[in-house]
Design a protein around this motif. Structure first.
Motif, PDB file in Angstrom:
ATOM      1  N   ASN A  86       1.059  -1.359   0.200  1.00 14.84           N
ATOM      2  CA  ASN A  86      -0.196  -0.036   0.155  1.00 14.84           C
ATOM      3  C   ASN A  86       0.570   1.402   0.129  1.00 14.84           C
ATOM      4  O   ASN A  86       0.428   2.275  -0.579  1.00 14.84           O
ATOM      5  CB  ASN A  86      -1.175   0.399   1.314  1.00 14.84           C
ATOM      6  CG  ASN A  86      -2.628  -0.754   1.112  1.00 14.84           C
ATOM      7  OD1 ASN A  86      -2.826  -1.267   0.485  1.00 14.84           O
ATOM      8  ND2 ASN A  86      -2.733  -1.853   2.185  1.00 14.84           N
ATOM      9  N   GLU A  99       0.451   4.498  -2.497  1.00 18.14           N
ATOM     10  CA  GLU A  99       0.388   5.939  -2.292  1.00 18.14           C
ATOM     11  C   GLU A  99       1.170   6.646  -2.822  1.00 18.14           C
ATOM     12  O   GLU A  99       1.471   7.806  -3.271  1.00 18.14           O
ATOM     13  CB  GLU A  99       0.625   5.847   0.157  1.00 18.14           C
ATOM     14  CG  GLU A  99      -1.034   5.881   0.132  1.00 18.14           C
ATOM     15  CD  GLU A  99      -0.286   5.029   1.799  1.00 18.14           C
ATOM     16  OE1 GLU A  99       0.376   5.233   2.243  1.00 18.14           O
ATOM     17  OE2 GLU A  99      -1.109   4.207   2.272  1.00 18.14           O
ATOM     18  N   HIS A 115      -0.112   7.836  -5.659  1.00 13.32           N
ATOM     19  CA  HIS A 115      -1.277   7.447  -6.190  1.00 13.32           C
ATOM     20  C   HIS A 115      -2.000   7.520  -6.505  1.00 13.32           C
ATOM     21  O   HIS A 115      -2.853   7.329  -7.190  1.00 13.32           O
ATOM     22  CB  HIS A 115      -1.364   9.597  -5.811  1.00 13.32           C
ATOM     23  CG  HIS A 115      -0.551  10.402  -4.988  1.00 13.32           C
ATOM     24  ND1 HIS A 115      -0.712  11.299  -4.399  1.00 13.32           N
ATOM     25  CD2 HIS A 115       0.700  11.282  -6.056  1.00 13.32           C
ATOM     26  CE1 HIS A 115      -0.017  11.263  -3.997  1.00 13.32           C
ATOM     27  NE2 HIS A 115       0.916  12.357  -4.657  1.00 13.32           N
TER      28      HIS A 115
END
Ligand code: AMP
Ligand code: MN
Ligand code: MN
Length: 323
Positions: A232, A236, A239
């Motif tokens: 994750n 991130e 984005h």
């Protein structure tokens, strides 16, 4: 296959729900759109009584597919009642995600698919493992029943066939596939416009995420196994929306030494989602070990373990099938 049963089921239903699978791809979305259009154009139904439902997000690149702008989320239709539900390109029930209760609630539950691991979970099953895509199954159905296929329907079906054959490159591409693609072009599908949408419209950060993943790829067993773990945190950093990892597993397979490629994505700290591809090895059996499924050379599953442990277990099973 008795497509007359399918016609009767649609005719007899007042309210119909068409369901696409989680992490939607071009086949499930194109086939869903095509079926929606054909029902409205050929049966005496009002648009208020036919809904399409998607799960998760519709990837940006597929938003050009006609009518997807009116597809609804499971939450939007959760209080609605339907007589007939139709699962499209869905290998196993759990691939319906939050739409599953809606599917189960209907008296008539139709299953239109092309995965060889499909369990015939519907009350009416139209599963054709010989078809390259669910889009091909749809086209065969529409033609057998002499239903009108207009330009927008042809566009949706062409997208389904194009994407599930990897742009007419995979072993599921047959003479029939190309005949049918040609028919769809004659019916108004525009091949260059559709290819542009599917293959040349990636968001910049998606390409950068892929580059980052390729740099961190892991190779083992004489480079026969190639894979990446996507956390994750990686997502991130770029984005990235959920669909940004699409295509990565094929990029790893593209390497000349690769026999089996995998991408494992962190869903949460105890859940990892796996995509598998191979050149000659049946990896659907690997996916099935973990409760998933798919096709011989393209399969997937979810492993209820943290990313690194899931990877160890997966690679162990891949090694076994490589022998
Ligand atoms: P993906 O890697 O998500 O593109 O999936 C590759 C193929 O495997 C597709 O045809 C999927 O329908 C199928 N597949 C992926 N995950 C699962 C699962 N959990 N159960 C059954 N089939 C799956
Ligand atoms: Mn699919
Ligand atoms: Mn498919």
């Amino acid at each position: 296959m008795d497509y007359g049963l399918l016609k009767n089921a649609i005719q007899n239903a007042e309210r119909i729900l068409i369901i696409s699978h989680v992490n939607p791809d071009g086949d499930t979305l194109g086939s869903t759109s095509a079926l929606y259009q054909v029902i409205l154009n050929n049966f005496n139904k009002s648009a208020q009584n036919v809904d399409m439902v998607y799960n998760g997000i519709i990837p940006e690149i597929y938003k050009f597919i006609p009518f997807l702008d009116i597809a609804k989320s499971p939450q939007q239709v959760k209080d609605q009642n339907y007589d007939l539900s139709i699962a499209v390109d869905i290998a196993a029930k759990d691939r319906m995600g939050d739409s599953l209760p809606l599917f189960e609630r209907c008296n008539t539950r139709m299953n239109i698919d092309h995965h060889k691991t499909n369990t015939n979970f519907g009350t009416l099953n139209f599963v054709r493992a010989d078809a390259c895509s669910c889009g091909e199954v749809m086209l065969d159905i529409f033609k057998a029943l002499d239903l009108k296929i207009d330009k927008d329907t042809a566009c949706a079906l062409y997208t389904a066939i194009l994407t599930d054959t990897g742009g007419f490159r995979y072993e599921n591409t047959t003479a029939q596939t190309l005949f049918k693609a040609s028919e769809l072009i004659l019916l108004g599908a525009n091949p260059s416009v559709i290819s542009r949408h599917c293959y040349e419209s990636k968001p910049r950060n998606m390409v950068l995420l892929h580059a980052n993943c390729m740099i961190n790829a892991e190779f083992s067993d004489n480079n026969k196994i190639a894979g990446v773990c996507v956390s994750n945190k990686d997502m991130e950093k770029y984005h990235a929306s959920n669909d940004y990892t699409e295509g990565l597993v094929e990029e790893l397979r593209r390497i000349n030494t690769t026999e089996v490629s995998y991408v494992i994505k962190e869903v949460d700290e105890n859940t990892s989602k796996v995509s598998l591809r191979s050149k000659n090895t049946d990896i659907s059996v690997v996916a099935q070990i973990f409760g998933g499924g798919g096709h011989t050379f393209a399969a997937g599953c979810t492993i209820r373990k943290p990313l690194n442990i899931a990877k160890e277990k997966l690679v162990e099973e891949i090694r076994k099938v490589l022998g």
